[in-house]
Structure formats: C-alpha cells, structure tokens
Design a protein around this motif. Sequence first.
Motif, PDB file in Angstrom:
ATOM      1  N   PRO A 212      32.251   4.433  21.472  1.00 57.37           N
ATOM      2  CA  PRO A 212      31.324   5.084  21.630  1.00 57.37           C
ATOM      3  C   PRO A 212      29.748   4.908  22.209  1.00 57.37           C
ATOM      4  O   PRO A 212      29.707   4.157  23.326  1.00 57.37           O
ATOM      5  N   GLN A 213      28.817   6.442  22.365  1.00 52.63           N
ATOM      6  CA  GLN A 213      27.902   6.161  23.449  1.00 52.63           C
ATOM      7  C   GLN A 213      26.671   5.432  22.463  1.00 52.63           C
ATOM      8  O   GLN A 213      26.184   5.889  21.300  1.00 52.63           O
ATOM      9  N   TYR A 214      26.336   4.639  22.844  1.00 49.96           N
ATOM     10  CA  TYR A 214      25.474   3.612  21.686  1.00 49.96           C
ATOM     11  C   TYR A 214      23.693   4.143  22.308  1.00 49.96           C
ATOM     12  O   TYR A 214      23.196   4.723  23.446  1.00 49.96           O
ATOM     13  N   ASP A 215      23.056   4.572  21.046  1.00 44.92           N
ATOM     14  CA  ASP A 215      21.720   4.332  20.792  1.00 44.92           C
ATOM     15  C   ASP A 215      20.760   3.654  21.364  1.00 44.92           C
ATOM     16  O   ASP A 215      19.980   3.520  20.797  1.00 44.92           O
ATOM     17  N   ASN A 216      20.564   2.855  22.938  1.00 50.15           N
ATOM     18  CA  ASN A 216      20.221   1.798  22.834  1.00 50.15           C
ATOM     19  C   ASN A 216      19.205   2.538  23.580  1.00 50.15           C
ATOM     20  O   ASN A 216      17.496   1.493  22.665  1.00 50.15           O
ATOM     21  N   LYS A 217      18.740   3.393  24.284  1.00 45.54           N
ATOM     22  CA  LYS A 217      17.432   3.828  24.577  1.00 45.54           C
ATOM     23  C   LYS A 217      16.470   3.860  23.495  1.00 45.54           C
ATOM     24  O   LYS A 217      15.912   3.658  23.370  1.00 45.54           O
ATOM     25  N   LYS A 218      17.152   4.878  22.640  1.00 45.66           N
ATOM     26  CA  LYS A 218      16.839   5.280  21.290  1.00 45.66           C
ATOM     27  C   LYS A 218      15.805   4.182  20.477  1.00 45.66           C
ATOM     28  O   LYS A 218      15.242   4.344  19.756  1.00 45.66           O
ATOM     29  N   PHE A 219      16.955   3.409  20.339  1.00 48.86           N
ATOM     30  CA  PHE A 219      16.527   2.297  19.508  1.00 48.86           C
ATOM     31  C   PHE A 219      14.991   1.408  19.812  1.00 48.86           C
ATOM     32  O   PHE A 219      14.810  -0.018  18.801  1.00 48.86           O
ATOM     33  N   ARG A 220      15.554   1.990  21.034  1.00 45.04           N
ATOM     34  CA  ARG A 220      13.802   0.921  21.455  1.00 45.04           C
ATOM     35  C   ARG A 220      12.736   2.075  21.620  1.00 45.04           C
ATOM     36  O   ARG A 220      11.960   1.043  21.231  1.00 45.04           O
ATOM     37  N   GLN A 221      13.150   3.110  21.864  1.00 44.52           N
ATOM     38  CA  GLN A 221      12.288   3.558  21.553  1.00 44.52           C
ATOM     39  C   GLN A 221      11.080   3.622  19.992  1.00 44.52           C
ATOM     40  O   GLN A 221      10.049   3.898  19.451  1.00 44.52           O
ATOM     41  N   LEU A 222      12.474   3.357  19.361  1.00 47.51           N
ATOM     42  CA  LEU A 222      12.010   3.089  17.449  1.00 47.51           C
ATOM     43  C   LEU A 222      11.662   2.371  17.063  1.00 47.51           C
ATOM     44  O   LEU A 222      10.084   2.001  17.024  1.00 47.51           O
ATOM     45  N   LYS A 223      11.466   1.187  17.817  1.00 47.50           N
ATOM     46  CA  LYS A 223      11.208  -0.244  17.721  1.00 47.50           C
ATOM     47  C   LYS A 223      10.238  -0.832  18.243  1.00 47.50           C
ATOM     48  O   LYS A 223       8.833  -0.821  17.465  1.00 47.50           O
ATOM     49  N   ASN A 224       9.597   0.209  19.263  1.00 49.42           N
ATOM     50  CA  ASN A 224       8.557   0.487  19.722  1.00 49.42           C
ATOM     51  C   ASN A 224       7.126   1.546  19.071  1.00 49.42           C
ATOM     52  O   ASN A 224       6.128   0.649  18.681  1.00 49.42           O
ATOM     53  N   ALA A 225       8.001   2.215  18.641  1.00 47.43           N
ATOM     54  CA  ALA A 225       6.465   3.230  17.780  1.00 47.43           C
ATOM     55  C   ALA A 225       6.396   2.538  15.862  1.00 47.43           C
ATOM     56  O   ALA A 225       5.396   2.924  15.772  1.00 47.43           O
ATOM     57  N   SER A 226       7.589   2.011  15.943  1.00 45.32           N
ATOM     58  CA  SER A 226       7.477   0.832  14.480  1.00 45.32           C
ATOM     59  C   SER A 226       6.569   0.033  14.842  1.00 45.32           C
ATOM     60  O   SER A 226       5.698  -0.460  13.847  1.00 45.32           O
ATOM     61  N   GLU A 227       6.804  -0.561  15.757  1.00 45.94           N
ATOM     62  CA  GLU A 227       5.820  -2.074  16.137  1.00 45.94           C
ATOM     63  C   GLU A 227       3.701  -1.344  16.419  1.00 45.94           C
ATOM     64  O   GLU A 227       2.523  -1.756  16.144  1.00 45.94           O
ATOM     65  N   ASP A 228       4.084   0.138  17.421  1.00 45.73           N
ATOM     66  CA  ASP A 228       2.809   0.669  16.927  1.00 45.73           C
ATOM     67  C   ASP A 228       2.149   0.919  15.665  1.00 45.73           C
ATOM     68  O   ASP A 228       1.155   0.807  15.461  1.00 45.73           O
ATOM     69  N   ILE A 229       3.146   1.615  15.073  1.00 48.10           N
ATOM     70  CA  ILE A 229       2.631   2.471  13.831  1.00 48.10           C
ATOM     71  C   ILE A 229       1.610   0.700  12.320  1.00 48.10           C
ATOM     72  O   ILE A 229       0.679   0.547  11.788  1.00 48.10           O
ATOM     73  N   SER A 230       2.453  -0.347  12.804  1.00 49.79           N
ATOM     74  CA  SER A 230       2.476  -1.517  12.269  1.00 49.79           C
ATOM     75  C   SER A 230       1.041  -1.412  12.678  1.00 49.79           C
ATOM     76  O   SER A 230       0.115  -2.683  11.742  1.00 49.79           O
ATOM     77  N   HIS A 231       0.716  -1.850  13.681  1.00 52.05           N
ATOM     78  CA  HIS A 231      -0.333  -2.594  14.369  1.00 52.05           C
ATOM     79  C   HIS A 231      -1.448  -1.365  13.781  1.00 52.05           C
ATOM     80  O   HIS A 231      -2.783  -1.792  13.289  1.00 52.05           O
ATOM     81  N   THR A 232      -1.695  -0.499  13.746  1.00 57.96           N
ATOM     82  CA  THR A 232      -2.196   1.108  13.829  1.00 57.96           C
ATOM     83  C   THR A 232      -2.967   0.550  11.833  1.00 57.96           C
ATOM     84  O   THR A 232      -3.738   0.433  11.540  1.00 57.96           O
ATOM     85  N   LEU A 233      -1.587   0.395  11.144  1.00 55.53           N
ATOM     86  CA  LEU A 233      -1.783   0.333   9.535  1.00 55.53           C
ATOM     87  C   LEU A 233      -2.722  -1.114   9.524  1.00 55.53           C
ATOM     88  O   LEU A 233      -3.248  -1.004   8.458  1.00 55.53           O
ATOM     89  N   HIS A 234      -2.156  -2.205  10.264  1.00 53.21           N
ATOM     90  CA  HIS A 234      -3.423  -2.950  10.055  1.00 53.21           C
ATOM     91  C   HIS A 234      -4.807  -2.780  10.231  1.00 53.21           C
ATOM     92  O   HIS A 234      -5.302  -3.666   9.479  1.00 53.21           O
ATOM     93  N   LYS A 235      -4.317  -2.948  11.511  1.00 55.87           N
ATOM     94  CA  LYS A 235      -5.919  -2.352  11.746  1.00 55.87           C
ATOM     95  C   LYS A 235      -6.811  -1.216  10.653  1.00 55.87           C
ATOM     96  O   LYS A 235      -7.825  -1.666  10.781  1.00 55.87           O
ATOM     97  N   CYS A 236      -5.824   0.336  10.083  1.00 52.98           N
ATOM     98  CA  CYS A 236      -6.273   0.335   9.433  1.00 52.98           C
ATOM     99  C   CYS A 236      -6.858  -0.199   7.752  1.00 52.98           C
ATOM    100  O   CYS A 236      -7.828   0.492   6.972  1.00 52.98           O
ATOM    101  N   PHE A 237      -6.475  -0.688   7.035  1.00 49.23           N
ATOM    102  CA  PHE A 237      -6.933  -1.665   6.294  1.00 49.23           C
ATOM    103  C   PHE A 237      -7.693  -3.053   6.564  1.00 49.23           C
ATOM    104  O   PHE A 237      -8.209  -3.248   5.011  1.00 49.23           O
ATOM    105  N   TYR A 238      -7.672  -3.326   7.087  1.00 47.93           N
ATOM    106  CA  TYR A 238      -8.159  -5.084   7.474  1.00 47.93           C
ATOM    107  C   TYR A 238      -9.369  -4.864   8.746  1.00 47.93           C
ATOM    108  O   TYR A 238     -10.068  -5.734   8.803  1.00 47.93           O
ATOM    109  N   GLY A 239      -8.886  -4.091   9.662  1.00 44.46           N
ATOM    110  CA  GLY A 239     -10.521  -3.532  10.343  1.00 44.46           C
ATOM    111  C   GLY A 239     -11.622  -2.869  10.551  1.00 44.46           C
ATOM    112  O   GLY A 239     -11.257  -3.009   9.083  1.00 44.46           O
ATOM    113  N   TYR A 240     -11.720  -2.426  10.969  1.00 40.74           N
ATOM    114  CA  TYR A 240     -13.380  -1.928  11.243  1.00 40.74           C
ATOM    115  C   TYR A 240     -14.415  -2.690  10.075  1.00 40.74           C
ATOM    116  O   TYR A 240     -14.797  -2.012   9.108  1.00 40.74           O
ATOM    117  N   ASP A 241     -14.748  -3.641  10.341  1.00 36.30           N
ATOM    118  CA  ASP A 241     -15.399  -4.419   9.487  1.00 36.30           C
ATOM    119  C   ASP A 241     -17.121  -3.684   9.461  1.00 36.30           C
ATOM    120  O   ASP A 241     -17.085  -3.843   7.663  1.00 36.30           O
TER     121      ASP A 241
END
Length: 338
Positions: A212-241
């Motif tokens: 099988p052709q593994y989607d390793n590169k896509k996996f890393r891209q999604l992993k990085n994107a999801s972590e970025d969004i998680s940080h963004t959401l945390h900032k939106c709800f709990y940041g900006y005092d």
Amino acid sequence: TVVIAITFTKASEMGMNPGDDNPFEKILVFLGFSARTQVLNGQIWLLVSNTFLHFSLLHLAGNMVTLIYIGSIIESKVGKWNYLFLYLFTGIIASMVSVMWRDEQIGAGASGAIFGLFGIFLALLSTNFYERNVRRAMLISTVIFLALNINPFGEGIDHAAHFGGLVSGYIFGFIVYAGLTHKNSSVKKYGIAVAGMVVVGVFVFGGIMSAPQYDNKKFRQLKNASEDISHTLHKCFYGYDNITPYQRLYILEHEALPAIKKYRAIANEFTRLTLPENKKREAGFRSKIILVHSNYYTLLYREYKEKDPVKYRPAISKATEKINALRYEWGDALTDEE
C-alpha cells in the motif's frame, strides 16, 4: 571479490527518517538510497543502487569484511558473473522486502545481499554439492554466524532486508545447485541468470502491486493543522483577557466557529488515510479526540452566547471526561506498543 561502496557518512543519522521532512532525503534518494515511496512510485533502480551505498565508514567496513569472506566462497564455486548476478538478485529482493515491511525509512547497505549469499551457501551445504565432511563443518560455522548476526530486537537494523536476503538466498541456492549440476551446457552457463531474473522480476512486480501507498505526509500535515487549530480555539475561548464580552463573542463567531468546522473536517480526513498499523491507531484516536473537542468548544460557545452557565454544564463536563478518557486510552495503547 570487490564491490565498490559509496559512503554518505553525514546522513548516517539524519537520513534514516524521511518522515521528519529531513533535508537530506532528496539528496540520499538522488544518490541511490532506497525509499519506500519512491520505489513504489516506479523508481525501482533504487533497489539496486542502495546495495552499493552505506550510511557510514563503519557500516561500509563491517559489510566489506563479511562480503570478502562469503563472496570468495561463493564466487569460487559459481564463477564471477553468476556471483555478481546472485549478489544483485538477493540484494534486490532484500531491498524490496525492506520497502514492503518498513514504514518510510531510508535504506542502504550490502547486508541484505550478504545475507543472501549466506542463504545460498546454506542451501548448497544442504545438498551434495560439497563433500560430506566439508558440509558438516561449514554448516555448523555458518549456522552459528547467522544465529549471532540475526537479532530481531536490535534497533537501527534493517531486519526485513536481512531476513529477505537470507530466505531468497536459500531459494536461489537450490537454483544454483540445479543449474551447476545440469547436464545441458547452456543451462549451466545461463540458467542461473535467466531463472534469477524471472524470480526477481515477479517478486518486485508483485511487491509493488501489493504494497500500500501510505499517506504519511498527509498524516503529518493533518496532525500539524489539528494542533494549530487546537491552539487557536484555546486562545479564542481563554485568551484575550482585556476585551469586552461583545468583542469575545465576535471572536468566537468569526474565528472559533470556522476553526471548529475545519477541526471536524480534519477528524474525518484522519479516518480516510492509508497508514501503517501504529499510525492508523494514532489517527483513530486523534479523530475521536478532535470530534469530542469540537463538541466541547461548540457547547462553550452556546453557553457564552446564551449567558446560561447551567444549561450546558453537564454536557461540557461529560465532554471533558470523554476527552481525558480517550487520552488515557491512547497513552495505554502507546505503552503497549513499546
């Protein structure tokens, strides 16, 4: 017996993990090192070139010492051309087994072919090709050598290539015996080469078609994107005092809600990837956590917008518990793998 081996010492550590977007990967592949994605995409010459390449001078020296020993034994019996063909045949199959078995690491070295030569020697020792008294002594020493050098638990060793080389070599050993003992002179001269080409061709073709052709590169891209969004959401709800409730609501509706939508899309993409088993499990856990996390932030948004600290609290608490349970389960799964 001489095999010219090219050493790329600088890449000994950095070249082993192309999955980390290592800058040496393209250089290594250009030089002829084997890589799963490139081979499965048709660059099959890497299965040959990597058998003449090594990661360090120590890697090269160790293989050359062993190759001189076993190579001289095999060449003296089969001739220089058959020896060269057998080195290539077993090396190619060993490399293909490595490509099929491993995730995405760079591969190189003569050891797969060397184990192949030992496999040939082992097969010949199990026939009457050698005299009986010679067979017993050489068989014992060869088995001891292989037992000491095949360690499936060592790290940084391409065990798949070693086993692939040894098994294919053992099979080729009987092809060698049949060719050299055949009455027909043409079979004696060309039989090993022709039969070997057929075996190698069928094996490589089958390996490329089935791996099988593994989607390793896509996996890393999604992993990085999801972590970025998680940080963004945390900032939106709990940041900006130092902002007003109206400003907070504006941020939630114009930044957080679109981010949650992307977050959910990423969760669905994780489940559609073709991955090795360990990464498949990780992608599954990430997808589940993202979906619960998205629900958690959606509930927080509703609570904030409706200014009702009671209505959504039970569901928010339940979502928090589920996220923690999934992370705990994921941690146990990682521990079991280790």
